[in-house]
Design a protein around this motif. Structure first.
Motif, PDB file in Angstrom:
ATOM      1  N   LEU A   1       4.947  -1.701   0.518  1.00 16.72           N
ATOM      2  CA  LEU A   1       4.544  -1.095   2.155  1.00 16.72           C
ATOM      3  C   LEU A   1       3.188  -1.248   2.415  1.00 16.72           C
ATOM      4  CD1 LEU A   1       5.787   0.098   4.637  1.00 16.72           C
ATOM      5  CD2 LEU A   1       5.619   2.184   3.443  1.00 16.72           C
ATOM      6  N   GLY A   2       2.417  -0.679   1.406  1.00 17.06           N
ATOM      7  CA  GLY A   2       0.921  -0.575   1.873  1.00 17.06           C
ATOM      8  C   GLY A   2       0.523  -2.078   1.892  1.00 17.06           C
TER       9      GLY A   2
ATOM     10  N   ILE B   1      -5.849   0.328   2.983  1.00 16.73           N
ATOM     11  CA  ILE B   1      -6.966  -0.324   3.445  1.00 16.73           C
ATOM     12  C   ILE B   1      -7.802  -1.419   2.371  1.00 16.73           C
ATOM     13  CG2 ILE B   1      -9.477   0.004   4.246  1.00 16.73           C
ATOM     14  CD1 ILE B   1      -7.207   0.680   6.246  1.00 16.73           C
ATOM     15  N   THR B   2      -7.725  -0.681   1.199  1.00 16.18           N
ATOM     16  CA  THR B   2      -8.592  -1.429   0.148  1.00 16.18           C
ATOM     17  C   THR B   2      -7.882  -2.550  -0.284  1.00 16.18           C
ATOM     18  OG1 THR B   2      -9.411   0.821  -0.627  1.00 16.18           O
ATOM     19  CG2 THR B   2      -9.654  -1.130  -1.918  1.00 16.18           C
ATOM     20  N   PRO B   3      -6.635  -2.702  -0.514  1.00 17.03           N
ATOM     21  CA  PRO B   3      -5.835  -4.019  -1.039  1.00 17.03           C
ATOM     22  C   PRO B   3      -6.122  -4.973  -0.068  1.00 17.03           C
ATOM     23  CG  PRO B   3      -4.502  -2.094  -1.348  1.00 17.03           C
ATOM     24  CD  PRO B   3      -5.451  -1.698  -0.598  1.00 17.03           C
ATOM     25  N   ALA B   4      -5.852  -4.734   1.265  1.00 16.49           N
ATOM     26  CA  ALA B   4      -5.909  -5.725   2.333  1.00 16.49           C
ATOM     27  C   ALA B   4      -7.548  -6.206   2.474  1.00 16.49           C
ATOM     28  CB  ALA B   4      -5.416  -5.464   3.578  1.00 16.49           C
TER      29      ALA B   4
ATOM     30  N   LEU C   1       0.297  -7.880  -3.916  1.00 12.18           N
ATOM     31  CA  LEU C   1      -0.060  -7.751  -5.053  1.00 12.18           C
ATOM     32  C   LEU C   1      -1.112  -6.851  -5.752  1.00 12.18           C
ATOM     33  CD1 LEU C   1       0.361  -9.182  -7.961  1.00 12.18           C
ATOM     34  CD2 LEU C   1      -1.575 -10.877  -7.436  1.00 12.18           C
ATOM     35  N   PHE C   2      -2.172  -6.589  -4.920  1.00 10.15           N
ATOM     36  CA  PHE C   2      -3.385  -5.692  -5.307  1.00 10.15           C
ATOM     37  C   PHE C   2      -2.583  -4.276  -5.417  1.00 10.15           C
ATOM     38  CE2 PHE C   2      -6.831  -8.680  -3.896  1.00 10.15           C
ATOM     39  CZ  PHE C   2      -6.577  -9.399  -5.117  1.00 10.15           C
ATOM     40  N   ALA C   3      -1.881  -3.880  -4.129  1.00 13.34           N
ATOM     41  CA  ALA C   3      -1.516  -2.504  -3.766  1.00 13.34           C
ATOM     42  C   ALA C   3      -0.654  -2.093  -4.651  1.00 13.34           C
ATOM     43  CB  ALA C   3      -0.973  -2.658  -2.380  1.00 13.34           C
ATOM     44  N   MET C   4       0.246  -3.234  -5.138  1.00 14.77           N
ATOM     45  CA  MET C   4       1.359  -2.927  -6.169  1.00 14.77           C
ATOM     46  C   MET C   4       0.819  -2.665  -7.544  1.00 14.77           C
ATOM     47  SD  MET C   4       4.703  -5.056  -5.154  1.00 14.77           S
ATOM     48  CE  MET C   4       5.756  -4.529  -6.186  1.00 14.77           C
TER      49      MET C   4
ATOM     50  N   THR D   1      -6.890   4.932  -7.055  1.00 10.04           N
ATOM     51  CA  THR D   1      -7.972   4.719  -6.243  1.00 10.04           C
ATOM     52  C   THR D   1      -8.989   3.719  -6.953  1.00 10.04           C
ATOM     53  OG1 THR D   1      -9.069   6.876  -6.711  1.00 10.04           O
ATOM     54  CG2 THR D   1      -8.059   6.760  -4.711  1.00 10.04           C
ATOM     55  N   THR D   2      -9.179   4.191  -8.396  1.00  7.45           N
ATOM     56  CA  THR D   2     -10.152   3.337  -9.290  1.00  7.45           C
ATOM     57  C   THR D   2      -9.855   2.064  -9.462  1.00  7.45           C
ATOM     58  OG1 THR D   2     -10.725   5.445 -10.452  1.00  7.45           O
ATOM     59  CG2 THR D   2     -11.180   3.181 -11.458  1.00  7.45           C
ATOM     60  N   LEU D   3      -8.156   2.064  -9.618  1.00 12.86           N
ATOM     61  CA  LEU D   3      -7.823   0.420  -9.725  1.00 12.86           C
ATOM     62  C   LEU D   3      -7.961  -0.232  -8.574  1.00 12.86           C
ATOM     63  CD1 LEU D   3      -4.597   0.930 -11.770  1.00 12.86           C
ATOM     64  CD2 LEU D   3      -6.909  -0.127 -12.931  1.00 12.86           C
ATOM     65  N   SER D   4      -7.680   0.440  -7.385  1.00 14.13           N
ATOM     66  CA  SER D   4      -8.036  -0.261  -5.999  1.00 14.13           C
ATOM     67  C   SER D   4      -9.168  -0.763  -5.822  1.00 14.13           C
ATOM     68  CB  SER D   4      -7.285   0.535  -5.103  1.00 14.13           C
ATOM     69  OG  SER D   4      -7.362  -0.191  -3.796  1.00 14.13           O
TER      70      SER D   4
END
Length: 303
Positions: free
Chosen positions: A36-37, A214-217, A236-239, A261-264
Protein backbone atom coordinates in the motif's frame (compact mmCIF):
# COMPACT_ATOMS: atom_id res chain seq x y z
CA UNK A 1 26.27 0.15 27.76
CA UNK A 2 29.11 -1.53 25.90
CA UNK A 3 28.98 -2.83 22.34
CA UNK A 4 28.05 -6.37 23.39
CA UNK A 5 25.04 -5.11 25.37
CA UNK A 6 24.00 -2.89 22.47
CA UNK A 7 24.26 -5.75 19.98
CA UNK A 8 22.27 -8.05 22.25
CA UNK A 9 19.54 -5.44 22.48
CA UNK A 10 19.34 -4.83 18.75
CA UNK A 11 19.86 -8.41 17.54
CA UNK A 12 19.08 -11.47 19.63
CA UNK A 13 17.75 -14.46 17.72
CA UNK A 14 17.18 -16.93 20.54
CA UNK A 15 14.02 -19.02 19.99
CA UNK A 16 13.47 -17.01 16.79
CA UNK A 17 11.51 -19.75 15.03
CA UNK A 18 9.02 -20.08 17.86
CA UNK A 19 8.49 -16.32 18.01
CA UNK A 20 8.06 -16.02 14.24
CA UNK A 21 5.36 -18.71 14.24
CA UNK A 22 3.36 -16.67 16.75
CA UNK A 23 3.41 -13.44 14.75
CA UNK A 24 3.08 -14.66 11.18
CA UNK A 25 -0.08 -12.55 10.80
CA UNK A 26 2.00 -9.49 11.64
CA UNK A 27 4.46 -10.31 8.86
CA UNK A 28 1.62 -10.56 6.36
CA UNK A 29 0.22 -7.28 7.66
CA UNK A 30 3.61 -5.67 7.09
CA UNK A 31 3.69 -6.97 3.53
CA UNK A 32 0.23 -5.52 2.85
CA UNK A 33 1.18 -2.16 4.28
CA UNK A 34 4.40 -2.17 2.28
CA UNK A 35 2.43 -2.77 -0.91
CA UNK A 36 0.00 0.00 0.00
CA UNK A 37 2.75 2.44 0.93
CA UNK A 38 4.70 1.77 -2.25
CA UNK A 39 1.70 2.37 -4.52
CA UNK A 40 0.36 5.45 -2.73
CA UNK A 41 3.85 6.88 -2.30
CA UNK A 42 4.37 7.19 -6.04
CA UNK A 43 1.44 9.60 -6.29
CA UNK A 44 2.54 11.40 -3.13
CA UNK A 45 5.83 12.20 -4.84
CA UNK A 46 4.18 13.12 -8.16
CA UNK A 47 1.83 15.54 -6.39
CA UNK A 48 4.53 16.89 -4.04
CA UNK A 49 2.56 15.98 -0.91
CA UNK A 50 5.35 14.83 1.38
CA UNK A 51 4.53 17.64 3.80
CA UNK A 52 0.85 16.64 3.70
CA UNK A 53 1.67 13.11 4.85
CA UNK A 54 3.30 14.48 7.97
CA UNK A 55 0.41 16.85 8.63
CA UNK A 56 -2.22 14.15 8.24
CA UNK A 57 -0.27 11.82 10.51
CA UNK A 58 -0.48 14.38 13.34
CA UNK A 59 -4.30 14.44 13.17
CA UNK A 60 -4.33 10.67 12.83
CA UNK A 61 -2.23 10.51 16.00
CA UNK A 62 -4.72 12.77 17.76
CA UNK A 63 -7.62 10.56 16.69
CA UNK A 64 -5.84 7.42 17.86
CA UNK A 65 -4.92 9.04 21.17
CA UNK A 66 -8.54 10.10 21.76
CA UNK A 67 -9.73 6.56 20.98
CA UNK A 68 -7.19 5.22 23.47
CA UNK A 69 -8.42 7.67 26.10
CA UNK A 70 -12.12 6.75 25.76
CA UNK A 71 -11.50 3.03 25.26
CA UNK A 72 -12.52 2.89 21.58
CA UNK A 73 -10.79 1.13 18.71
CA UNK A 74 -7.48 2.85 18.02
CA UNK A 75 -7.45 2.11 14.28
CA UNK A 76 -10.93 3.60 13.93
CA UNK A 77 -9.87 6.74 15.80
CA UNK A 78 -6.78 7.00 13.64
CA UNK A 79 -8.88 6.68 10.49
CA UNK A 80 -11.31 9.37 11.60
CA UNK A 81 -8.51 11.79 12.41
CA UNK A 82 -6.54 11.23 9.22
CA UNK A 83 -9.54 11.33 6.87
CA UNK A 84 -10.78 14.52 8.55
CA UNK A 85 -7.37 16.13 8.06
CA UNK A 86 -7.20 14.93 4.45
CA UNK A 87 -10.62 16.42 3.70
CA UNK A 88 -9.66 19.74 5.25
CA UNK A 89 -6.49 19.92 3.18
CA UNK A 90 -8.26 18.79 0.02
CA UNK A 91 -11.18 21.23 0.38
CA UNK A 92 -9.32 24.29 1.65
CA UNK A 93 -6.05 24.11 -0.26
CA UNK A 94 -6.14 24.61 -4.00
CA UNK A 95 -2.59 25.61 -4.73
CA UNK A 96 0.56 24.18 -3.22
CA UNK A 97 1.17 27.29 -1.12
CA UNK A 98 -2.36 27.18 0.27
CA UNK A 99 -2.04 23.49 1.06
CA UNK A 100 1.21 24.06 2.94
CA UNK A 101 -0.38 26.84 4.97
CA UNK A 102 -3.32 24.63 5.96
CA UNK A 103 -1.02 21.74 6.80
CA UNK A 104 1.22 24.01 8.84
CA UNK A 105 -1.80 25.00 10.91
CA UNK A 106 -3.06 21.42 11.33
CA UNK A 107 0.26 19.91 12.42
CA UNK A 108 0.74 21.67 15.78
CA UNK A 109 -2.99 21.50 16.49
CA UNK A 110 -3.10 17.73 15.95
CA UNK A 111 0.11 17.12 17.86
CA UNK A 112 -1.12 19.24 20.76
CA UNK A 113 -4.43 17.38 20.90
CA UNK A 114 -2.63 14.03 20.80
CA UNK A 115 -0.31 15.00 23.66
CA UNK A 116 -3.31 16.25 25.68
CA UNK A 117 -5.21 12.98 25.24
CA UNK A 118 -2.14 10.92 26.14
CA UNK A 119 -1.55 13.04 29.24
CA UNK A 120 -5.12 12.35 30.37
CA UNK A 121 -4.80 8.62 29.68
CA UNK A 122 -4.11 6.64 32.85
CA UNK A 123 -3.42 3.25 31.29
CA UNK A 124 -0.22 1.48 30.32
CA UNK A 125 2.66 3.66 29.17
CA UNK A 126 3.45 1.13 26.42
CA UNK A 127 0.14 1.95 24.74
CA UNK A 128 1.14 5.62 24.57
CA UNK A 129 4.56 4.81 23.22
CA UNK A 130 3.22 2.53 20.48
CA UNK A 131 1.16 5.36 18.98
CA UNK A 132 4.37 7.29 18.33
CA UNK A 133 6.75 4.49 17.38
CA UNK A 134 4.44 1.76 16.06
CA UNK A 135 3.57 -1.75 17.14
CA UNK A 136 2.39 -4.56 14.90
CA UNK A 137 3.30 -7.76 16.72
CA UNK A 138 -0.20 -8.08 18.20
CA UNK A 139 -2.05 -8.31 14.87
CA UNK A 140 -4.57 -11.18 14.85
CA UNK A 141 -6.42 -12.86 12.00
CA UNK A 142 -9.45 -10.56 12.19
CA UNK A 143 -7.29 -7.42 12.13
CA UNK A 144 -5.29 -8.83 9.24
CA UNK A 145 -8.46 -9.43 7.24
CA UNK A 146 -9.71 -5.91 7.96
CA UNK A 147 -6.36 -4.47 6.94
CA UNK A 148 -6.31 -6.51 3.72
CA UNK A 149 -9.82 -5.37 2.80
CA UNK A 150 -9.02 -1.71 3.48
CA UNK A 151 -5.79 -1.91 1.46
CA UNK A 152 -7.60 -3.64 -1.41
CA UNK A 153 -10.24 -0.90 -1.49
CA UNK A 154 -7.56 1.81 -1.55
CA UNK A 155 -5.56 0.15 -4.34
CA UNK A 156 -8.72 -0.59 -6.35
CA UNK A 157 -9.71 3.07 -6.07
CA UNK A 158 -6.32 4.16 -7.34
CA UNK A 159 -6.48 1.72 -10.24
CA UNK A 160 -9.92 3.07 -11.21
CA UNK A 161 -8.62 6.65 -11.46
CA UNK A 162 -5.02 5.86 -12.39
CA UNK A 163 -4.80 7.58 -15.78
CA UNK A 164 -6.70 10.81 -14.98
CA UNK A 165 -5.00 11.05 -11.58
CA UNK A 166 -1.58 10.66 -13.20
CA UNK A 167 -2.46 13.32 -15.78
CA UNK A 168 -3.73 15.69 -13.07
CA UNK A 169 -0.62 15.04 -10.96
CA UNK A 170 1.89 15.73 -13.73
CA UNK A 171 0.18 18.69 -15.43
CA UNK A 172 -2.92 19.91 -13.51
CA UNK A 173 -3.47 22.99 -15.70
CA UNK A 174 -3.51 21.00 -18.93
CA UNK A 175 -5.66 18.29 -17.31
CA UNK A 176 -8.19 20.91 -16.21
CA UNK A 177 -8.25 22.39 -19.71
CA UNK A 178 -8.93 18.92 -21.13
CA UNK A 179 -11.95 18.47 -18.85
CA UNK A 180 -10.38 16.26 -16.18
CA UNK A 181 -12.06 16.82 -12.76
CA UNK A 182 -8.84 17.93 -11.12
CA UNK A 183 -10.35 19.19 -7.86
CA UNK A 184 -12.50 16.11 -7.36
CA UNK A 185 -9.52 13.85 -8.01
CA UNK A 186 -7.45 15.89 -5.55
CA UNK A 187 -10.04 15.43 -2.80
CA UNK A 188 -10.44 11.73 -3.59
CA UNK A 189 -6.69 11.17 -3.43
CA UNK A 190 -6.40 13.06 -0.15
CA UNK A 191 -9.00 10.70 1.34
CA UNK A 192 -7.04 7.72 0.00
CA UNK A 193 -3.89 9.21 1.47
CA UNK A 194 -5.61 9.72 4.82
CA UNK A 195 -6.67 6.08 4.96
CA UNK A 196 -3.16 4.95 4.00
CA UNK A 197 -1.60 7.10 6.71
CA UNK A 198 -3.96 5.70 9.34
CA UNK A 199 -3.20 2.12 8.33
CA UNK A 200 0.56 2.76 8.28
CA UNK A 201 0.65 4.35 11.74
CA UNK A 202 0.14 0.99 13.46
CA UNK A 203 3.48 -0.16 11.97
CA UNK A 204 5.85 2.78 12.29
CA UNK A 205 3.87 5.19 14.44
CA UNK A 206 2.72 8.74 13.82
CA UNK A 207 6.19 10.26 13.89
CA UNK A 208 7.81 7.97 11.33
CA UNK A 209 5.04 7.28 8.83
CA UNK A 210 7.05 8.99 6.08
CA UNK A 211 9.31 5.92 5.99
CA UNK A 212 6.51 3.99 4.29
CA UNK A 213 4.78 6.64 2.21
CA UNK A 214 7.70 8.84 1.12
CA UNK A 215 11.14 7.22 1.30
CA UNK A 216 10.56 4.14 -0.95
CA UNK A 217 9.09 6.22 -3.79
CA UNK A 218 11.76 8.88 -3.34
CA UNK A 219 14.45 6.19 -3.55
CA UNK A 220 12.94 4.77 -6.74
CA UNK A 221 12.90 8.20 -8.36
CA UNK A 222 16.64 8.52 -7.73
CA UNK A 223 17.45 5.67 -10.12
CA UNK A 224 14.77 5.85 -12.82
CA UNK A 225 12.20 8.14 -14.39
CA UNK A 226 10.10 5.36 -15.92
CA UNK A 227 6.63 5.47 -14.27
CA UNK A 228 6.25 1.68 -14.34
CA UNK A 229 9.70 1.05 -12.94
CA UNK A 230 9.24 3.72 -10.25
CA UNK A 231 6.05 2.00 -9.12
CA UNK A 232 7.69 -1.44 -9.12
CA UNK A 233 10.77 -0.28 -7.19
CA UNK A 234 8.71 1.75 -4.75
CA UNK A 235 6.58 -1.28 -3.87
CA UNK A 236 9.67 -3.50 -3.67
CA UNK A 237 11.51 -1.10 -1.35
CA UNK A 238 8.48 -0.51 0.87
CA UNK A 239 7.72 -4.21 1.26
CA UNK A 240 11.35 -5.11 1.85
CA UNK A 241 11.72 -2.40 4.50
CA UNK A 242 8.49 -3.32 6.28
CA UNK A 243 8.77 -7.09 6.24
CA UNK A 244 12.53 -6.98 6.80
CA UNK A 245 12.11 -4.55 9.68
CA UNK A 246 9.53 -6.77 11.36
CA UNK A 247 11.70 -9.87 10.96
CA UNK A 248 14.69 -8.06 12.44
CA UNK A 249 12.65 -6.58 15.27
CA UNK A 250 11.49 -10.03 16.35
CA UNK A 251 15.08 -10.83 17.18
CA UNK A 252 15.68 -7.70 19.27
CA UNK A 253 14.22 -5.78 22.17
CA UNK A 254 13.60 -2.50 20.37
CA UNK A 255 10.40 -1.17 18.77
CA UNK A 256 9.79 -2.09 15.16
CA UNK A 257 10.02 1.43 13.75
CA UNK A 258 13.84 1.88 14.03
CA UNK A 259 14.41 -1.24 11.96
CA UNK A 260 11.90 -0.24 9.27
CA UNK A 261 13.08 3.35 9.02
CA UNK A 262 16.74 2.33 8.94
CA UNK A 263 16.17 -0.15 6.10
CA UNK A 264 14.10 2.40 4.21
CA UNK A 265 16.82 5.02 4.64
CA UNK A 266 19.52 2.60 3.48
CA UNK A 267 17.53 1.89 0.31
CA UNK A 268 17.38 5.62 -0.34
CA UNK A 269 21.11 6.10 0.27
CA UNK A 270 22.02 3.26 -2.08
CA UNK A 271 19.69 4.59 -4.78
CA UNK A 272 21.03 8.12 -4.33
CA UNK A 273 24.59 6.87 -4.82
CA UNK A 274 23.56 4.86 -7.90
CA UNK A 275 21.77 7.90 -9.30
CA UNK A 276 24.79 10.12 -8.68
CA UNK A 277 27.14 7.64 -10.36
CA UNK A 278 24.86 7.32 -13.38
CA UNK A 279 24.62 11.08 -13.66
CA UNK A 280 28.39 11.47 -13.48
CA UNK A 281 28.82 8.83 -16.17
CA UNK A 282 26.11 10.35 -18.36
CA UNK A 283 23.91 7.26 -18.09
CA UNK A 284 20.59 9.07 -17.96
CA UNK A 285 18.68 6.50 -19.98
CA UNK A 286 17.69 9.03 -22.63
CA UNK A 287 18.23 8.46 -26.34
CA UNK A 288 20.25 11.32 -27.84
CA UNK A 289 20.15 11.60 -31.62
CA UNK A 290 23.25 12.80 -33.51
CA UNK A 291 23.04 16.41 -34.61
CA UNK A 292 23.31 15.49 -38.31
CA UNK A 293 20.48 12.98 -38.10
CA UNK A 294 18.35 15.45 -36.19
CA UNK A 295 18.94 18.23 -38.77
CA UNK A 296 18.14 15.87 -41.62
CA UNK A 297 14.81 15.04 -40.00
CA UNK A 298 13.85 18.69 -39.48
CA UNK A 299 15.17 20.17 -42.79
CA UNK A 300 12.53 20.12 -45.58
CA UNK A 301 13.50 18.43 -48.83
CA UNK A 302 13.51 20.73 -51.86
CA UNK A 303 11.03 19.83 -54.56
Amino acid sequence: MNFADFWGTVFSFENYGDILALVIDSVWAGAILGLLGGVVGTFVMKRDLAFAVHGISELSFAGAAFALLVGADIVTGSLVGSVAAALVVGLMGGRAREKNSVIGVLMPFGLGLGILFLALYQGRAANKFSLLTGQIVAVDTVQLQTLAIAAAVVIATLIAVWRPLTFASVDPEMAFARGVPVRLLSIAFMVVLGVSVALSIQVVGALLVLALLITPAAAALRVTSSPKLVLLLSVLFAMAATVGGILLALGGRLPISPYITTLSFLFYVVCAVIGWVRHRMGLTGRVVRPARESSERTTPVAA
